[in-house]
Design an enzyme around this catalytic site. Structure first.
Site, PDB file in Angstrom:
ATOM      1  NE  ARG A  61      -2.384  -2.335   2.658  1.00 43.13           N
ATOM      2  CZ  ARG A  61      -2.426  -3.058   3.729  1.00 43.13           C
ATOM      3  NH1 ARG A  61      -3.346  -2.355   4.753  1.00 43.13           N
ATOM      4  NH2 ARG A  61      -1.737  -4.082   4.055  1.00 43.13           N
ATOM      5  CD  GLU A  98       0.264 -11.771  16.497  1.00 39.86           C
ATOM      6  OE1 GLU A  98      -0.203 -11.114  15.856  1.00 39.86           O
ATOM      7  OE2 GLU A  98      -0.131 -12.242  17.417  1.00 39.86           O
TER       8      GLU A  98
HETATM    9  P1  AMP Z   1       4.339  -3.184  11.293  1.00 42.58           P
HETATM   10  O1  AMP Z   1       5.296  -3.682  11.015  1.00 42.58           O
HETATM   11  O2  AMP Z   1       3.418  -3.941  12.428  1.00 42.58           O
HETATM   12  O3  AMP Z   1       4.242  -1.536  11.765  1.00 42.58           O
HETATM   13  O4  AMP Z   1       2.763  -3.258  10.232  1.00 42.58           O
HETATM   14  C1  AMP Z   1       2.938  -2.306   9.300  1.00 42.58           C
HETATM   15  C2  AMP Z   1       2.393  -3.037   7.967  1.00 42.58           C
HETATM   16  O5  AMP Z   1       1.557  -3.928   8.149  1.00 42.58           O
HETATM   17  C3  AMP Z   1       2.044  -1.833   7.187  1.00 42.58           C
HETATM   18  O6  AMP Z   1       2.354  -2.251   5.715  1.00 42.58           O
HETATM   19  C4  AMP Z   1       0.401  -2.137   7.300  1.00 42.58           C
HETATM   20  O7  AMP Z   1      -0.243  -1.868   6.108  1.00 42.58           O
HETATM   21  C5  AMP Z   1       0.124  -3.420   7.841  1.00 42.58           C
HETATM   22  N1  AMP Z   1      -0.938  -3.430   8.881  1.00 42.58           N
HETATM   23  C6  AMP Z   1      -0.375  -3.816  10.166  1.00 42.58           C
HETATM   24  N2  AMP Z   1      -1.666  -3.690  11.302  1.00 42.58           N
HETATM   25  C7  AMP Z   1      -2.397  -3.142  10.323  1.00 42.58           C
HETATM   26  C8  AMP Z   1      -4.060  -2.917  10.838  1.00 42.58           C
HETATM   27  N3  AMP Z   1      -4.375  -3.178  12.083  1.00 42.58           N
HETATM   28  N4  AMP Z   1      -4.596  -2.340   9.530  1.00 42.58           N
HETATM   29  C9  AMP Z   1      -4.188  -2.310   8.444  1.00 42.58           C
HETATM   30  N5  AMP Z   1      -2.748  -2.555   8.118  1.00 42.58           N
HETATM   31  C10 AMP Z   1      -2.053  -3.152   8.862  1.00 42.58           C
END
Ligand code: AMP
Length: 173
Positions: A61, A98
């Site tokens: 995205r 996770e």
């Molecule tokens: P992180 O590495 O945990 O910061 O996750 C970020 C990536 O996961 C981004 O590219 C987001 O598009 C996706 N992502 C993680 N959690 C969500 C959520 N609750 N809603 C939408 N996209 C998420």
């Protein structure tokens, strides 16, 4: 107010992609021509006149928002992709999910040392993805002006993983 219009176009999808996750779905915001433009305005206004030479988008995205921003700024666009998709010589960085691990890559010749860049993704959750992307940009010796997310899930404290590095996140939950 434009932020409120953008907020109203973000859809909450409970239990996606797995139980307990409240997914912030930006597709309704992208589908609405006026809202999509408001999002692009928000990012373009922040980075116009800052000498940005490349916008770096995170798979997938971050490509949508990042490519639109690059075009607005007259900058180039650089994709950071999930492992195995980039055809030429690449650097890779791994980070914890996770369950298990993920790896992202960037072409070694995508950014010249010292080029001013903005890193873009749709959402900051735990910060693992963005931290790995910033590691890749450091290996390229890019000058990262800021990391921009449309949305920050503040309760996950992803910001802490990015240390002192500046973040722009106009929508926070
Ligand atoms: P992180 O590495 O945990 O910061 O996750 C970020 C990536 O996961 C981004 O590219 C987001 O598009 C996706 N992502 C993680 N959690 C969500 C959520 N609750 N809603 C939408 N996209 C998420």
């Amino acid at each position: 107010m434009s932020l409120e219009r953008i907020l109203a176009a973000i859809r909450d999808v409970p239990d996606f992609p797995k139980p307990g996750i409240l997914f912030k779905d930006i597709t309704p915001a992208l589908e609405d021509a006026e809202v999509f433009r408001l999002i692009n305005d928000l990012f373009a206004e922040r980075y116009a006149g800052k000498g940005i030479e490349k916008v770096v988008g995170i798979d997938a995205r971050g490509f949508i928002l990042g490519a639109a921003l690059a075009d607005r700024l007259g900058a180039g666009f650089v994709p950071i992709r999930k492992k195995g998709k980039l055809p030429s010589d690449s650097f890779e960085a791994s980070y914890e999910l996770e369950y298990g691990e993920a790896t992202i890559e960037v072409h070694k010749d995508a950014i010249a040392p010292g080029q001013r860049v903005v890193l873009v993704d749709d959402l900051l959750a735990t910060g693992g993805t963005a931290a790995a992307a910033l590691d890749l940009l450091e290996r390229l010796n890019a000058d990262v002006v800021e990391t921009a997310f449309l949305i920050e899930l503040t309760f996950l404290a992803g910001r802490e993983k990015l240390g002192e590095r500046p973040i722009f996140a106009p929508i926070q939950y």
